[in-house]
Scaffold this motif. Sequence first.
Motif, mmCIF file in Angstrom:
data_model
loop_
_atom_site.group_PDB
_atom_site.id
_atom_site.type_symbol
_atom_site.label_atom_id
_atom_site.label_comp_id
_atom_site.label_asym_id
_atom_site.label_seq_id
_atom_site.Cartn_x
_atom_site.Cartn_y
_atom_site.Cartn_z
ATOM 1 N N LEU A 102 -3.190 6.669 4.577
ATOM 2 C CA LEU A 102 -2.683 5.659 4.951
ATOM 3 C C LEU A 102 -2.289 5.670 6.194
ATOM 4 C CD1 LEU A 102 -1.079 3.208 3.502
ATOM 5 C CD2 LEU A 102 0.679 4.663 2.907
ATOM 6 N N GLN A 138 -6.141 -1.738 1.311
ATOM 7 C CA GLN A 138 -6.796 -1.009 2.670
ATOM 8 C C GLN A 138 -7.759 -1.843 3.146
ATOM 9 O OE1 GLN A 138 -4.803 3.213 2.305
ATOM 10 N NE2 GLN A 138 -6.902 3.276 2.369
ATOM 11 N N GLN A 140 -3.913 1.347 -3.875
ATOM 12 C CA GLN A 140 -3.890 1.293 -2.529
ATOM 13 C C GLN A 140 -5.062 1.018 -1.639
ATOM 14 O OE1 GLN A 140 -2.791 5.415 -1.391
ATOM 15 N NE2 GLN A 140 -3.486 4.964 0.656
ATOM 16 N N LEU A 166 2.300 1.690 -3.463
ATOM 17 C CA LEU A 166 1.226 2.091 -4.445
ATOM 18 C C LEU A 166 0.996 3.933 -4.227
ATOM 19 C CD1 LEU A 166 -0.932 -0.945 -4.331
ATOM 20 C CD2 LEU A 166 0.003 -0.123 -6.466
ATOM 21 N N MET A 167 1.031 4.035 -2.897
ATOM 22 C CA MET A 167 0.577 5.700 -2.792
ATOM 23 C C MET A 167 1.777 6.419 -3.124
ATOM 24 S SD MET A 167 1.506 8.358 -0.511
ATOM 25 C CE MET A 167 2.373 7.467 0.888
ATOM 26 N N ALA A 201 0.868 -1.274 0.087
ATOM 27 C CA ALA A 201 0.085 0.102 0.017
ATOM 28 C C ALA A 201 0.842 1.282 -0.033
ATOM 29 C CB ALA A 201 -0.773 -0.077 1.265
ATOM 30 N N HIS A 202 1.842 1.201 0.644
ATOM 31 C CA HIS A 202 2.761 2.323 0.760
ATOM 32 C C HIS A 202 3.458 2.695 -0.616
ATOM 33 C CE1 HIS A 202 6.809 4.090 2.687
ATOM 34 N NE2 HIS A 202 5.936 4.975 2.375
#
Length: 254
Positions: free
Chosen positions: A204, A78, A74, A65-66, A62-63
């Motif tokens: 995030l 989540q 992302q 992708l962000m 996720a980090h």
Amino acid sequence: MNPLYNQALTNMEHTVHVLAERVPPPVRVPYKDHFVYRHVDQSLNQALVQKLARMVSSLHAAHLLMDHGFIQEQASLQRILDELQEDITFLTFSVIFDNKTQLHQDYLDAFFEEEFDADTALASTQKRPMIPRKKIQAYIARTEGAAMDPSRGIELARTISKAYSGYVHAASPQIMDMYGGKPPKFHLRGMLGTQRHKEHRADLWNYFYRGIIAFAFVARTFDDEPLFAKIHHFLREFERLSGKNYASQEWDSL
């Protein structure tokens, strides 16, 4: 925030490896002409270590992708992180509050059940039971009832789950978050620098914060007070260095 997120991930990775040493390790189980690794004891603590491992991997993803502006993807991750958080809370509360129910055993039985029971997927008769998410959310809400009205807790969890499911299943309102600009168009290579990117970057933080809390719950379940204190101290530092907590008004500035 990136250095702080990286520190959180480093701490989480180390903790997963530490806790993995405290449960019976996976063993080689024959599978076709090879083998697979499995936890044959199928204990609650073994399940928690696996859930933490998946949480760390998903936070890394996720980090990443962000950082590249892929906010649809992302948000989809989540949604997975929401369920991981709930699962960990559900399992740890049964130990912390000495309130293990049949639902917990049913959950563990389903969690460890093999996907296939034949040589091919088509020949398999296995039908993994799914524990209804609303039952897990209801248990958590009841256990947290002293601090929050259980019905409000259930509705809050349902609302969050529904919103992020739209990213997983590609519902139109969520897809249209990709559309905009001058002239308006679909952004197919991420949304770096856009208002949507700012919103998801802020979001995030919540997942890292809740991830740290999940690790603290597991430390308590393993009856490791020094580890719990260490995680709790980092949580306070995470708040201080990021300049916010759950009472943060950051969203008001977006």
